[in-house]
Design a protein around this motif. Structure first.
Motif, PDB file in Angstrom:
ATOM      1  N   ASN A   1       0.986  -1.650   0.358  1.00 10.77           N
ATOM      2  CA  ASN A   1       0.415   0.383  -0.067  1.00 10.77           C
ATOM      3  C   ASN A   1       0.376   0.712   0.164  1.00 10.77           C
ATOM      4  O   ASN A   1       0.558   2.281  -0.366  1.00 10.77           O
ATOM      5  CB  ASN A   1      -1.133   0.319   1.219  1.00 10.77           C
ATOM      6  CG  ASN A   1      -0.471   0.130   2.515  1.00 10.77           C
ATOM      7  OD1 ASN A   1       0.756   0.073   2.904  1.00 10.77           O
ATOM      8  ND2 ASN A   1      -1.210   0.939   2.952  1.00 10.77           N
ATOM      9  N   LYS A   2       2.339   1.351  -0.508  1.00  5.85           N
ATOM     10  CA  LYS A   2       3.149   2.260  -0.047  1.00  5.85           C
ATOM     11  C   LYS A   2       3.505   2.769  -1.405  1.00  5.85           C
ATOM     12  O   LYS A   2       4.115   3.650  -1.927  1.00  5.85           O
ATOM     13  CB  LYS A   2       4.019   2.396   0.106  1.00  5.85           C
ATOM     14  CG  LYS A   2       3.956   2.176   2.560  1.00  5.85           C
ATOM     15  CD  LYS A   2       4.820   2.046   2.958  1.00  5.85           C
ATOM     16  CE  LYS A   2       5.404   3.830   3.344  1.00  5.85           C
ATOM     17  NZ  LYS A   2       5.703   4.695   3.998  1.00  5.85           N
ATOM     18  N   MET A   3       3.038   1.247  -2.575  1.00  6.33           N
ATOM     19  CA  MET A   3       3.718   1.985  -3.863  1.00  6.33           C
ATOM     20  C   MET A   3       2.741   3.459  -4.429  1.00  6.33           C
ATOM     21  O   MET A   3       2.072   3.865  -3.725  1.00  6.33           O
ATOM     22  CB  MET A   3       2.949   0.810  -5.016  1.00  6.33           C
ATOM     23  CG  MET A   3       3.108   0.791  -6.251  1.00  6.33           C
ATOM     24  SD  MET A   3       1.927  -0.064  -7.134  1.00  6.33           S
ATOM     25  CE  MET A   3       3.708  -1.737  -7.211  1.00  6.33           C
ATOM     26  N   PRO A   4       4.057   4.082  -5.126  1.00  8.90           N
ATOM     27  CA  PRO A   4       2.842   5.323  -5.546  1.00  8.90           C
ATOM     28  C   PRO A   4       2.055   5.550  -6.575  1.00  8.90           C
ATOM     29  O   PRO A   4       1.877   4.403  -7.497  1.00  8.90           O
ATOM     30  CB  PRO A   4       4.275   6.023  -6.098  1.00  8.90           C
ATOM     31  CG  PRO A   4       5.589   5.451  -5.580  1.00  8.90           C
ATOM     32  CD  PRO A   4       5.489   3.788  -5.227  1.00  8.90           C
TER      33      PRO A   4
ATOM     34  N   ILE B   1     -14.640  -0.784   2.392  1.00 14.99           N
ATOM     35  CA  ILE B   1     -13.737  -1.860   1.442  1.00 14.99           C
ATOM     36  C   ILE B   1     -12.356  -1.400   1.547  1.00 14.99           C
ATOM     37  O   ILE B   1     -12.202  -2.827   2.531  1.00 14.99           O
ATOM     38  CB  ILE B   1     -13.939  -1.591  -0.283  1.00 14.99           C
ATOM     39  CG1 ILE B   1     -15.694  -1.997  -0.643  1.00 14.99           C
ATOM     40  CG2 ILE B   1     -13.386  -2.423  -1.163  1.00 14.99           C
ATOM     41  CD1 ILE B   1     -15.902  -1.528  -1.899  1.00 14.99           C
ATOM     42  N   ILE B   2     -11.461  -0.880   2.264  1.00 16.93           N
ATOM     43  CA  ILE B   2      -9.939  -0.693   2.024  1.00 16.93           C
ATOM     44  C   ILE B   2     -10.362  -0.079   4.088  1.00 16.93           C
ATOM     45  O   ILE B   2     -11.341   1.260   4.184  1.00 16.93           O
ATOM     46  CB  ILE B   2      -9.967   0.373   1.703  1.00 16.93           C
ATOM     47  CG1 ILE B   2      -9.268  -0.079   0.339  1.00 16.93           C
ATOM     48  CG2 ILE B   2      -7.485   0.601   3.051  1.00 16.93           C
ATOM     49  CD1 ILE B   2      -8.851   0.816  -0.671  1.00 16.93           C
ATOM     50  N   ILE B   3     -10.262  -1.342   5.363  1.00 19.89           N
ATOM     51  CA  ILE B   3     -10.280  -1.090   5.851  1.00 19.89           C
ATOM     52  C   ILE B   3      -9.136  -0.036   7.070  1.00 19.89           C
ATOM     53  O   ILE B   3      -9.950   0.748   8.079  1.00 19.89           O
ATOM     54  CB  ILE B   3     -10.800  -1.884   6.661  1.00 19.89           C
ATOM     55  CG1 ILE B   3     -11.956  -2.856   6.213  1.00 19.89           C
ATOM     56  CG2 ILE B   3     -11.205  -1.977   8.223  1.00 19.89           C
ATOM     57  CD1 ILE B   3     -11.913  -4.500   7.103  1.00 19.89           C
ATOM     58  N   ARG B   4      -8.160  -0.302   6.398  1.00 24.36           N
ATOM     59  CA  ARG B   4      -6.969   0.378   7.434  1.00 24.36           C
ATOM     60  C   ARG B   4      -5.677  -0.121   6.167  1.00 24.36           C
ATOM     61  O   ARG B   4      -5.710  -0.646   5.710  1.00 24.36           O
ATOM     62  CB  ARG B   4      -7.283  -0.185   8.863  1.00 24.36           C
ATOM     63  CG  ARG B   4      -6.047  -1.293   8.976  1.00 24.36           C
ATOM     64  CD  ARG B   4      -6.115  -0.857  10.511  1.00 24.36           C
ATOM     65  NE  ARG B   4      -6.421  -2.595  10.522  1.00 24.36           N
ATOM     66  CZ  ARG B   4      -6.991  -3.148  11.520  1.00 24.36           C
ATOM     67  NH1 ARG B   4      -8.380  -2.542  11.692  1.00 24.36           N
ATOM     68  NH2 ARG B   4      -7.721  -4.270  11.236  1.00 24.36           N
ATOM     69  N   ASN B   5      -4.746   1.263   6.819  1.00 28.40           N
ATOM     70  CA  ASN B   5      -3.570   0.512   6.098  1.00 28.40           C
ATOM     71  C   ASN B   5      -1.825   0.420   7.177  1.00 28.40           C
ATOM     72  O   ASN B   5      -3.158   1.013   8.052  1.00 28.40           O
ATOM     73  CB  ASN B   5      -3.043   1.765   5.759  1.00 28.40           C
ATOM     74  CG  ASN B   5      -3.569   2.489   4.413  1.00 28.40           C
ATOM     75  OD1 ASN B   5      -3.702   1.671   3.473  1.00 28.40           O
ATOM     76  ND2 ASN B   5      -4.762   2.736   3.760  1.00 28.40           N
ATOM     77  N   GLN B   6      -1.665  -0.560   7.783  1.00 22.89           N
ATOM     78  CA  GLN B   6      -0.918  -0.922   8.361  1.00 22.89           C
ATOM     79  C   GLN B   6       0.287  -1.516   7.942  1.00 22.89           C
ATOM     80  O   GLN B   6       0.613  -1.219   6.729  1.00 22.89           O
ATOM     81  CB  GLN B   6      -1.314  -1.213   9.525  1.00 22.89           C
ATOM     82  CG  GLN B   6      -1.866  -3.123   8.926  1.00 22.89           C
ATOM     83  CD  GLN B   6      -2.669  -3.757   9.755  1.00 22.89           C
ATOM     84  OE1 GLN B   6      -4.128  -3.691  10.344  1.00 22.89           O
ATOM     85  NE2 GLN B   6      -2.740  -5.056  10.126  1.00 22.89           N
TER      86      GLN B   6
END
Length: 158
Positions: free
Chosen positions: A23-26, A53-58
């Protein structure tokens, strides 16, 4: 209350496949991969976050690198399946920092927990607190993981 999910098209699904791996891909790289503009990718990701749909980024951390050496899989049997008993257990397990995953299940077991602990002393204290000293727990059984073969949270997106 159930969430109203938006319909996912092929672009959304392609974006999800990419960002659940990294999820850090530009966004410009994602845009190139899915043949959209970076602005379109940004709008789609924002919409999927807003709709749930996207709950969180971790970040995913290697447990051993922070001295969390014991992974325990625990089967928990409640004394009964009354709503108040189940809800108390759900709340207790949800709030226990040692519990990484908690599943309310069928099949003769009430809950299956995945717990992460630094050592056997912490394991013993945690099992006392969560299970042995809890009148709502009829019994529990622990499986200690000897070797981690695979973990993950990546979902197959058709």
């Amino acid at each position: 209350m159930e969430k109203a999910y938006r319909n996912l098209d092929a672009f959304d699904r392609a974006i999800l496949r990419i960002i659940q791996r990294d999820n850090k891909m530009p966004q410009r790289q994602i845009a190139e991969a899915v043949h959209l503009s970076a602005a379109a990718v940004q709008r789609r990701i924002a919409a999927m976050e807003k709709s749930g749909i996207i709950i969180r980024n971790q970040a995913v951390i290697d447990a051993r690198s922070v001295q969390m050496t014991i992974t325990a899989i625990v089967e928990v049997h409640l004394i009964n399946e009354r709503m108040d008993t189940v809800n108390n257990a759900k709340r207790l397990f949800h709030n226990a920092p040692e519990v990484q995953q908690c599943y309310y299940v069928t099949g003769g077991i009430s809950f299956v927990l995945i717990m992460l602990l630094p050592d056997i002393t912490a394991y013993e204290a945690t099992t006392r607190r969560l299970f042995s000293d809890n009148d709502d727990i009829a019994s529990f059984r622990t499986l200690i993981v000897l070797d981690l073969i695979k973990t993950g949270s990546e979902i197959i997106i058709p």
